[in-house]
Enzyme design. Structure first.
Site, PDB file in Angstrom:
ATOM      1  N   ASP A 150       0.661  -1.202  -0.066  1.00 31.85           N
ATOM      2  CA  ASP A 150      -0.055   0.092   0.048  1.00 31.85           C
ATOM      3  C   ASP A 150       0.850   1.320  -0.044  1.00 31.85           C
ATOM      4  O   ASP A 150       2.052   1.271  -0.008  1.00 31.85           O
ATOM      5  CB  ASP A 150      -0.910  -0.192   1.132  1.00 31.85           C
ATOM      6  CG  ASP A 150      -2.264   0.532   0.949  1.00 31.85           C
ATOM      7  OD1 ASP A 150      -2.466   1.301   0.229  1.00 31.85           O
ATOM      8  OD2 ASP A 150      -3.222   0.196   1.660  1.00 31.85           O
ATOM      9  N   GLY A 187      -4.067   3.858  -8.404  1.00 34.60           N
ATOM     10  CA  GLY A 187      -4.320   4.718  -9.603  1.00 34.60           C
ATOM     11  C   GLY A 187      -3.595   6.188  -9.812  1.00 34.60           C
ATOM     12  O   GLY A 187      -3.916   6.933 -10.901  1.00 34.60           O
ATOM     13  N   ASP A 188      -3.455   6.874  -8.601  1.00 28.60           N
ATOM     14  CA  ASP A 188      -3.043   8.145  -8.561  1.00 28.60           C
ATOM     15  C   ASP A 188      -1.829   8.630  -9.136  1.00 28.60           C
ATOM     16  O   ASP A 188      -1.873   9.583  -9.674  1.00 28.60           O
ATOM     17  CB  ASP A 188      -2.976   8.639  -7.169  1.00 28.60           C
ATOM     18  CG  ASP A 188      -4.235   8.551  -6.269  1.00 28.60           C
ATOM     19  OD1 ASP A 188      -5.353   8.222  -6.874  1.00 28.60           O
ATOM     20  OD2 ASP A 188      -4.202   8.866  -4.999  1.00 28.60           O
ATOM     21  N   ASP A 208     -10.393   3.241  -3.278  1.00 28.50           N
ATOM     22  CA  ASP A 208     -11.086   2.018  -2.644  1.00 28.50           C
ATOM     23  C   ASP A 208     -12.621   2.027  -2.981  1.00 28.50           C
ATOM     24  O   ASP A 208     -13.476   2.841  -3.292  1.00 28.50           O
ATOM     25  CB  ASP A 208     -11.136   2.054  -1.328  1.00 28.50           C
ATOM     26  CG  ASP A 208      -9.685   2.043  -0.566  1.00 28.50           C
ATOM     27  OD1 ASP A 208      -8.907   1.844  -1.470  1.00 28.50           O
ATOM     28  OD2 ASP A 208      -9.756   1.913   0.335  1.00 28.50           O
TER      29      ASP A 208
HETATM   30  C1  GLA Z   1      -6.137   1.251   1.541  1.00 25.19           C
HETATM   31  C2  GLA Z   1      -6.110   0.294   0.337  1.00 25.19           C
HETATM   32  C3  GLA Z   1      -7.456  -0.654   0.845  1.00 25.19           C
HETATM   33  C4  GLA Z   1      -6.933  -1.480   2.368  1.00 25.19           C
HETATM   34  C5  GLA Z   1      -6.801  -0.694   3.129  1.00 25.19           C
HETATM   35  C6  GLA Z   1      -6.095  -1.009   4.458  1.00 25.19           C
HETATM   36  O1  GLA Z   1      -7.254   2.133   1.921  1.00 25.19           O
HETATM   37  O2  GLA Z   1      -6.703   0.829  -0.685  1.00 25.19           O
HETATM   38  O3  GLA Z   1      -7.588  -1.822  -0.091  1.00 25.19           O
HETATM   39  O4  GLA Z   1      -5.918  -2.286   2.016  1.00 25.19           O
HETATM   40  O5  GLA Z   1      -5.712   0.651   2.862  1.00 25.19           O
HETATM   41  O6  GLA Z   1      -5.937  -0.151   5.644  1.00 25.19           O
END
Ligand code: GLA
Length: 414
Positions: A150, A187-188, A208
């Protein structure tokens, strides 16, 4: 315009500065599939649930249909020990990670873990910046097969993102174990331009997903969706334009399936208007994600699925479209206010055709196959009703499509 300029700069930078990832790994010939903990459990995960989920994936037949991963998302971490090795939260994972990984492997499944390219994850847990080599080794020693990496808490510029993902890819390369690298910077920074080059096998293309159909307003830029909350249609409208970038071992990831969540309260997918979708909309998500050769990550409670959810998730014909070895993402060939049409070539010469009704009313839609360059297809199998129809000489398919429904056909020579 701004985004186009930054994409050009990224391409120029890649050409000049980044050598193709030393040993390009061929780890994901078809899009990964499985169960991901995030939308249902959020940060509140526990090894007991994960074991039960693995059992349920087998008992429901989902594993044998190809959903063969358990993806552990954020919330597993318990900090670092005195040697700076990452450890799982002992309350949530009392048996330790190795035991859980062994359990999942013994079920004939693979397993994924999660970290972040900054000091802390999106959920505020220990992450991997500065510890990439050590953490990749830890994940490898535990036996993980996949890392979702992430980007919360990291600087916004694309150069840093490229460099941090490359660092983790190299750490995985040196860890002694093959692990898929899933890039999650939403995708940013146009990761479809550089994700494969730095050693990733898939990259999120959007903010998300929430458990809803549509955010309610057209956005110029994906980044606006972080605040509005991305619904199925919002994500489709971004990911559908990226078909040129997907293929075997490198996939666009339009985020998890919300099928079967029904607006589950307290789940991360329920905020920003995620009050749930209809079964027709869930069926559309499955159809569209399969047409787009997307990774298929189930997030509803597969221990307690209702019949509609089971039918949607276990449609063998749809999964075969997603997993087709040619690895083409469907092209969106028609996109108007009322409907959208998708065409996905398949490895045996068949063609998958998707017809989405985006309007609020049932419509009868006629698709002229010859106008889409599809000739010599004589039969069309509706992959939801399972009925096969003969395509008449005029080469047209005329079908009634409910609001927000997606019809999917496999077009065949005979
Ligand atoms: C980000 C990701 C999500 C998830 C959360 C977990 O928002 O994009 O898919 O993994 O973190 O905190």
């Amino acid at each position: 315009m701004k985004k186009n300029l930054s994409n050009l700069l990224i391409i120029a930078y890649l050409l000049c500065s980044i050598p193709l990832f030393a040993q390009k790994k061929e780890l994901s010939p078809t899009p990964p599939m499985g169960f991901m903990t995030w939308n249902y459990f959020g940060l509140n995960i526990h090894e007991k649930d994960i074991r039960e989920l693995a059992d349920a994936m087998v008992e429901s037949g989902l594993r044998d249909l190809g959903f063969n991963y358990i993806f552990i998302d954020d919330g597993w971490q318990g900090g670092r020990d005195r040697k700076n090795n990452m450890i799982p939260d002992p309350q949530k994972f009392p048996s330790g990670m190795k035991a859980l990984v062994d359990y999942v492997h013994a079920k004939g499944m693979k397993i994924g873990i999660y970290s972040d390219a900054a000091p802390l994850t999106c959920g505020g847990y220990t992450a991997s910046l500065g510890f990439e080599a050590q953490d990749a080794k830890t994940f490898a020693d535990w036996g993980f097969d996949y890392l979702k990496y992430d980007y919360c808490g990291a600087p916004p510029d694309w150069k840093t993102a490229i460099s941090r993902y490359e660092t983790m890819a190299k750490a995985i390369e040196n860890s002694g174990r093959n692990m898929v690298l899933s890039i999650c910077e939403w995708g940013d920074r146009s990761p479809w331009l550089w994700g494969e080059k730095v050693g990733g096998q898939l990259w999120r293309t959007t903010a998300d997903i929430r458990d809803k159909w549509y955010g309610g307003q057209k956005v110029e830029d994906n980044r606006q969706l972080h605040g509005i909350g991305a619904g199925i249609l919002d994500i489709l409208n971004i990911n559908a334009e990226l078909s040129a970038y997907a293929g075997p071992h490198h996939w666009n990831d339009p985020d998890m399936l919300v099928v079967g969540l029904y607006g589950k309260k307290g789940a991360p997918s329920s905020d920003l208007g995620g009050h749930g979708c209809t079964d027709t909309e869930y069926q559309s998500q499955m159809s569209l994600w399969c047409l787009m050769a997307a990774p298929l990550m189930i997030t509803c409670d597969v221990r307690n699925m209702n019949e509609a959810t089971r039918t949607i998730l276990t449609n063998k014909d749809m999964i075969a479209i997603d997993q087709d070895p040619l690895g083409k993402q469907a092209e969106r060939v028609v996109n108007n206010e009322s409907w959208q049409i998708f065409v996905k070539p398949l490895s045996n010469g068949d063609v998958a055709l998707g017809i989405l009704n985006v309007s609020d009313k049932t419509q009868t839609i006629t698709v002229d196959l010859s106008q889409l360059g599809i000739t010599n297809k004589h039969k069309a199998k509706d992959l939801w009703s399972k009925k096969t129809i003969n395509i008449k000489k005029q080469g047209k398919i005329k079908v009634k499509v409910a609001s927000h429904e997606t019809k999917v056909y496999r077009l065949m020579d005979r």
